[in-house]
Every structure is written in structure tokens, then in C-alpha cells.
Design a protein around this motif. Structure first.
Motif, PDB file in Angstrom:
ATOM      1  N   LYS A  48       9.295  -8.669  -6.242  1.00 11.19           N
ATOM      2  CA  LYS A  48      10.139  -7.506  -6.012  1.00 11.19           C
ATOM      3  C   LYS A  48      10.314  -7.361  -4.506  1.00 11.19           C
ATOM      4  O   LYS A  48       9.349  -7.273  -3.759  1.00 11.19           O
ATOM      5  CB  LYS A  48       9.496  -6.255  -6.606  1.00 11.19           C
ATOM      6  N   VAL A  49      11.535  -7.368  -4.078  1.00  8.68           N
ATOM      7  CA  VAL A  49      11.847  -7.286  -2.659  1.00  8.68           C
ATOM      8  C   VAL A  49      12.425  -5.915  -2.370  1.00  8.68           C
ATOM      9  O   VAL A  49      13.285  -5.426  -3.099  1.00  8.68           O
ATOM     10  CB  VAL A  49      12.868  -8.380  -2.261  1.00  8.68           C
ATOM     11  N   ARG A  50      11.907  -5.307  -1.318  1.00  8.08           N
ATOM     12  CA  ARG A  50      12.427  -4.000  -0.932  1.00  8.08           C
ATOM     13  C   ARG A  50      13.825  -4.174  -0.365  1.00  8.08           C
ATOM     14  O   ARG A  50      14.059  -4.974   0.534  1.00  8.08           O
ATOM     15  CB  ARG A  50      11.511  -3.370   0.122  1.00  8.08           C
ATOM     16  N   GLU A  51      14.734  -3.421  -0.918  1.00  9.48           N
ATOM     17  CA  GLU A  51      16.122  -3.543  -0.505  1.00  9.48           C
ATOM     18  C   GLU A  51      16.406  -2.542   0.602  1.00  9.48           C
ATOM     19  O   GLU A  51      16.078  -1.362   0.493  1.00  9.48           O
ATOM     20  CB  GLU A  51      17.037  -3.262  -1.703  1.00  9.48           C
ATOM     21  N   ILE A  52      16.972  -3.036   1.671  1.00 10.29           N
ATOM     22  CA  ILE A  52      17.328  -2.162   2.786  1.00 10.29           C
ATOM     23  C   ILE A  52      18.843  -2.021   2.777  1.00 10.29           C
ATOM     24  O   ILE A  52      19.580  -2.999   2.869  1.00 10.29           O
ATOM     25  CB  ILE A  52      16.855  -2.753   4.129  1.00 10.29           C
ATOM     26  N   VAL A  53      19.288  -0.782   2.653  1.00  7.27           N
ATOM     27  CA  VAL A  53      20.721  -0.513   2.616  1.00  7.27           C
ATOM     28  C   VAL A  53      21.100   0.171   3.919  1.00  7.27           C
ATOM     29  O   VAL A  53      20.549   1.211   4.272  1.00  7.27           O
ATOM     30  CB  VAL A  53      21.084   0.395   1.418  1.00  7.27           C
ATOM     31  N   ARG A  54      22.019  -0.444   4.607  1.00  6.91           N
ATOM     32  CA  ARG A  54      22.496   0.135   5.861  1.00  6.91           C
ATOM     33  C   ARG A  54      23.967   0.478   5.681  1.00  6.91           C
ATOM     34  O   ARG A  54      24.764  -0.379   5.334  1.00  6.91           O
ATOM     35  CB  ARG A  54      22.332  -0.859   7.001  1.00  6.91           C
TER      36      ARG A  54
END
Length: 78
Positions: A48-54
Motif C-alpha cells: 500500500k503506497v501513500r498517495e500524495i495529491v497536489r
């Protein structure tokens, strides 16, 4: 008696052919079962990869402009 021997030989060969066909079918089914068991026995590793939304800076700017425009329209309406 020769005819009886011939008939019995033919019957024996037919039964032997049926037995071989049944054995092939059984072997094929066992192969499928083993394949499914092997597939189900595999360990599945998922990361599970932490998703970074910019946010897009242009989109943020446009949203800010639209909000200002909305506020101005509400003032005009009042």
C-alpha cells in the motif's frame, strides 16, 4: 464358438478403451485440481503506497477567481 470369442474380444477391447478414456479424464481433472490448489496457495503480497495529491496551481487560481466572481454576483443580486 469362434464368433463368441470374436464378440468377447471386441467387448473386452471396447471396455479397455472406455477405461483408458476414463483414466485420461480423471488425470485431466486431477491436473486441474492441482493447478487450482497451487494457484490458491500462492501468497499474494500487496504494497500500500501513500498517495500524495497536489492540486494544480492553475486550477486553484481558477477556483479562487470563480469564488470571487460568485461573491460579486451575490452582492449585485442583493
Amino acid at each position: 464358438t469362434e464368433r463368441e470369442v470374436s464378440d468377447l474380444t471386441r467387448q473386452y477391447e471396447d471396455e479397455a478403451a472406455k477405461a483408458r478414456a476414463s483414466q485420461r479424464e480423471k488425470t485431466e481433472l486431477l491436473r486441474k485440481i492441482w493447478a487450482l490448489e497451487e494457484e490458491n496457495a500462492k501468497v499474494v503480497v500487496q504494497e500500500k503506497v501513500r498517495e500524495i495529491v497536489r492540486p494544480d496551481p492553475k486550477a486553484e487560481s481558477e477556483v479562487a477567481n470563480l469564488r470571487l466572481e460568485l461573491v460579486e454576483q451575490e452582492r449585485k443580486y442583493r
